[in-house]
Design an enzyme around this catalytic site. Structure first.
Site, PDB file in Angstrom:
ATOM      1  N   GLN A 153      68.790  63.598  56.040  1.00 23.89           N
ATOM      2  CA  GLN A 153      70.315  63.897  56.580  1.00 23.89           C
ATOM      3  C   GLN A 153      70.565  65.509  56.673  1.00 23.89           C
ATOM      4  O   GLN A 153      71.372  65.836  57.624  1.00 23.89           O
ATOM      5  CB  GLN A 153      71.275  63.176  55.987  1.00 23.89           C
ATOM      6  CG  GLN A 153      72.682  63.499  56.301  1.00 23.89           C
ATOM      7  CD  GLN A 153      73.131  62.795  57.397  1.00 23.89           C
ATOM      8  OE1 GLN A 153      73.332  61.652  57.471  1.00 23.89           O
ATOM      9  NE2 GLN A 153      73.357  63.631  58.481  1.00 23.89           N
ATOM     10  N   HIS A 211      66.698  61.253  64.950  1.00 22.92           N
ATOM     11  CA  HIS A 211      68.093  61.963  65.521  1.00 22.92           C
ATOM     12  C   HIS A 211      67.872  63.266  66.410  1.00 22.92           C
ATOM     13  O   HIS A 211      67.155  64.170  65.699  1.00 22.92           O
ATOM     14  CB  HIS A 211      69.239  62.188  64.501  1.00 22.92           C
ATOM     15  CG  HIS A 211      69.764  61.024  63.762  1.00 22.92           C
ATOM     16  ND1 HIS A 211      69.147  59.971  62.946  1.00 22.92           N
ATOM     17  CD2 HIS A 211      71.059  60.644  63.650  1.00 22.92           C
ATOM     18  CE1 HIS A 211      69.713  59.272  62.472  1.00 22.92           C
ATOM     19  NE2 HIS A 211      70.963  59.420  62.919  1.00 22.92           N
ATOM     20  N   GLU A 214      71.525  65.621  69.150  1.00 20.18           N
ATOM     21  CA  GLU A 214      72.890  64.949  69.001  1.00 20.18           C
ATOM     22  C   GLU A 214      73.859  66.073  68.950  1.00 20.18           C
ATOM     23  O   GLU A 214      74.647  66.300  67.787  1.00 20.18           O
ATOM     24  CB  GLU A 214      73.204  64.235  67.721  1.00 20.18           C
ATOM     25  CG  GLU A 214      74.443  63.236  67.878  1.00 20.18           C
ATOM     26  CD  GLU A 214      74.613  62.476  66.533  1.00 20.18           C
ATOM     27  OE1 GLU A 214      73.883  62.427  65.617  1.00 20.18           O
ATOM     28  OE2 GLU A 214      75.767  61.864  66.279  1.00 20.18           O
ATOM     29  N   ASP A 310      74.907  52.670  65.454  1.00 18.36           N
ATOM     30  CA  ASP A 310      75.020  53.756  64.635  1.00 18.36           C
ATOM     31  C   ASP A 310      75.896  53.605  63.069  1.00 18.36           C
ATOM     32  O   ASP A 310      75.602  53.975  62.178  1.00 18.36           O
ATOM     33  CB  ASP A 310      75.385  55.062  65.708  1.00 18.36           C
ATOM     34  CG  ASP A 310      74.987  56.229  64.636  1.00 18.36           C
ATOM     35  OD1 ASP A 310      74.443  56.276  63.630  1.00 18.36           O
ATOM     36  OD2 ASP A 310      75.492  57.374  65.184  1.00 18.36           O
ATOM     37  N   TRP A 316      81.732  58.521  59.763  1.00 20.68           N
ATOM     38  CA  TRP A 316      81.850  59.179  61.212  1.00 20.68           C
ATOM     39  C   TRP A 316      82.434  58.315  62.084  1.00 20.68           C
ATOM     40  O   TRP A 316      82.990  58.615  63.098  1.00 20.68           O
ATOM     41  CB  TRP A 316      80.340  59.073  61.749  1.00 20.68           C
ATOM     42  CG  TRP A 316      79.456  60.088  60.965  1.00 20.68           C
ATOM     43  CD1 TRP A 316      79.214  61.375  61.232  1.00 20.68           C
ATOM     44  CD2 TRP A 316      78.738  59.763  59.916  1.00 20.68           C
ATOM     45  NE1 TRP A 316      78.464  62.007  60.332  1.00 20.68           N
ATOM     46  CE2 TRP A 316      78.157  60.975  59.578  1.00 20.68           C
ATOM     47  CE3 TRP A 316      78.447  58.669  59.019  1.00 20.68           C
ATOM     48  CZ2 TRP A 316      77.127  61.125  58.411  1.00 20.68           C
ATOM     49  CZ3 TRP A 316      77.522  58.881  58.014  1.00 20.68           C
ATOM     50  CH2 TRP A 316      77.097  60.128  57.762  1.00 20.68           C
TER      51      TRP A 316
HETATM   52 ZN   LIG Z   1      72.803  57.933  63.123  1.00 20.84          ZN
END
Ligand SMILES: [Zn+2]
Length: 428
Positions: A153, A211, A214, A310, A316
C-alpha cells in the site's frame, strides 16, 4: 433414493434459456429439462433468474467495516484515505480484522457473492493484516473463495521495508502479486516497481493484480508498462490492471495505441465504479471528470473487464452492502452502457467476466461445474440490475447457505392491486 440432492426447476438462466438444474453433492449433475426426476429438496424457480454466483475481483477486506476508526476521511481523496488507513493499521488487532472480515463475508454470502479477490496490505512489519486474512481465507473456504493479493500500500520502493514484507507475505501463502506504481516517488520508480513485481510473479508462477494509474493524471503511463511486462515475461492472461482511471483523462491518440497493446499482452481490467466516481475528480473544479476508465472501448478490443467493489465502510468509502449489483448499476450509468446488450454485459462483468480474471475453477452453469449459484427475485439479468432484488436462495458447493424472502409491498389503494413487486416483463 432420489436422483439429485437438490433440484432447481424452471429457472431463467442469464442467457435467456429456461432450465432445471440437478445437483449431486457439490457439482451440477444435469441441466436441461429434468421433469420427472426426484430430489431430496426441490426449489421452484419459475420466472426467477438463476445465475452463477457474483464475483468481486477487487476488494480490501483488511480495511472493511472500519468506517470512522479512528476518524473520517474529510477530503474524500485517495491520499487522505491512505493516510487514515496508515493510522488505523497501527491500532487494529488481528482479532478485530478477522471479526470485521467475517462479518463482511456474511453480508457477501447473503448477496450471492461467493468469490472475492482481496488486496491485503503488506507494508506493516508485523504483517497483522496478512495473518488475519489468511485465517479468514481458511475459515470461509467451505462456502466462499477468498483470493489474496500482496499489496504494498505505501509503495513497493517508497516504503523501506515493503519489498521484504511483500516477499514474506507471498511466502506465507498470499496468492497474487500486487503493486501501486502511481504511489511510488517518481514515474521512473513506478515503472521499476511494475517490472520487479511482474518478475517476482513470473518466477513464482503467480497471477498479478496491480492498482494501476488510480489518478486523474493524463500522463500517467503505468498501464503501458504493465502491458509491456506481461508481454515480455509471457504472462498473457495472468495480469490484471485495477482502476486504470488515468485512461479517462489520457490523450485520445495515445489511448488508440495503448488499447491494442493491452489486448496483445492479454491484460484484463477491473474498474471500481462506486469508488472511482467518488474519489476521482476531487482536484477538479467544473467540469469535473468522472474518472472511470474506458470500459466499452477496452471491451471492443477484446479485453476482459470485470466490475470491482473495492471498498465497503472503510477509510475510502462510507457506504456499500457487498452487493455486486450496486456496482454494476453504478458502472452501467457512468460508462453509459444502456443498450440491451451492454446492460446484459454489465451483469456478466459482475459474474462470468470477473470469474475469468480470478481463474476460478468450475465456475458457471454447466454439467460438471461447481454447484454454486444464486436465485434472484428478477426475471432476467437486466431486471436484476434495475431492481437489485432479494437473493431468494444462495447455493454454495451444493448447499443452500442463505435464503431471503421476496420484498413485495402491500398496497392499500382503492381499485388497485393488493400488492406490488415492481417486476416488469420485457423482451430480453
Ligand atoms: Zn483497491
Amino acid at each position: 433414493m432420489a436422483e439429485f440432492d437438490l433440484l432447481i426447476t424452471d429457472g431463467n438462466l442469464p442467457d435467456g434459456q429456461v432450465a432445471d438444474i440437478g445437483i449431486v453433492k457439490d457439482r451440477i449433475a444435469a441441466i436441461g429439462d429434468l421433469s420427472g426426476s426426484t430430489a431430496a429438496r426441490v426449489i421452484d424457480a419459475a420466472g426467477d433468474l438463476v445465475s452463477p454466483p457474483f464475483v468481486d475481483p477487487h476488494f480490501h477486506m483488511d480495511a472493511t467495516l472500519s468506517y470512522g476508526t479512528p476518524r473520517i476521511n474529510a477530503s474524500g481523496t485517495l491520499l487522505e484515505g491512505i493516510a487514515l488507513w496508515g493510522e488505523l493499521k497501527q491500532i487494529a488487532t488481528v482479532d478485530q480484522m478477522v471479526e470485521r472480515a467475517l462479518a463482511y463475508c456474511d453480508w457477501a454470502v447473503s448477496q450471492g457473492l461467493l468469490a472475492i479477490r482481496s488486496h491485503v496490505d503488506t507494508c506493516d512489519d508485523s504483517l497483522k493484516g496478512v495473518e488475519a486474512m489468511l485465517q479468514v481465507r481458511e475459515t470461509v473456504k467451505p462456502y466462499l473463495d477468498l483470493q489474496l493479493v500482496a499489496f504494498p500500500q505505501d509503495g513497493f520502493l517508497r516504503d523501506p521495508t515493503a519489498k521484504a514484507n511483500t516477499l514474506r507475505a507471498l511466502d506465507m501463502g498470499v496468492d497474487v502479486v500486487g503493486g501501486i506504481p502511481h504511489f511510488e516517488r517518481t514515474m521512473e520508480d513506478g515503472r521499476a516497481s511494475v517490472r520487479e513485481l511482474c518478475e517476482i510473479a513470473a518466477e513464482r508462477g503467480l497471477l498479478v493484480d496491480m492498482h494501476c494509474d488510480e489518478t486523474d493524471d493524463p500522463l500517467s503511463r503505468h498501464v503501458e508498462t504493465l502491458a509491456y511486462e506481461a508481454q515480455r515475461l509471457g504472462l498473457q492472461g495472468r495480469v490484471n490492471g485495477s482502476h486504470l482511471t488515468s485512461m479517462h483523462s489520457m490523450d485520445n491518440y495515445y489511448v488508440s495505441k495503448l488499447l491494442p497493446l493491452m489486448a496483445e499482452a492479454g491484460l484484463s481490467a477491473v474498474p471500481n465504479p462506486l469508488i472511482n466516481i467518488v474519489i476521482q475528480g476531487r482536484h477538479d473544479s467544473f467540469p469535473k471528470r468522472r474518472g472511470l476508465t474506458r470500459v466499452k472501448e477496452m471491451q471492443s478490443h477484446g479485453i476482459t473487464v470485470g466490475w470491482g467493489q473495492d471498498c465497503v465502510r472503510d477509510p475510502w468509502y462510507p457506504l456499500g452492502t457487498a452487493d455486486m449489483l450496486d456496482v454494476a448499476f453504478m458502472g452501467l450509468h457512468v460508462a453509459q452502457m444502456t443498450s440491451p446488450a451492454e446492460m446484459r454485459q454489465c451483469f456478466e462483468m459482475a459474474t462470468t467476466e470477473s470469474a475469468k480474471i480470478l481463474h476460478l475453477e468450475g465456475y458457471g452453469l454447466y454439467e460438471g461445474a461447481r454447484a454454486s449459484l444464486v436465485i434472484l427475485d428478477a426475471g432476467d439479468a437486466i431486471e436484476a440490475i434495475r431492481l437489485r432484488p432479494a437473493r431468494l436462495a444462495v447455493i454454495s458447493k451444493g448447499r443452500v447457505v442463505s435464503e431471503t424472502p421476496r420484498a413485495d409491498a402491500r398496497l392499500d389503494l382503492p381499485g388497485r392491486p393488493a400488492g406490488v413487486r415492481r417486476r416488469h416483463h420485457h423482451a430480453n
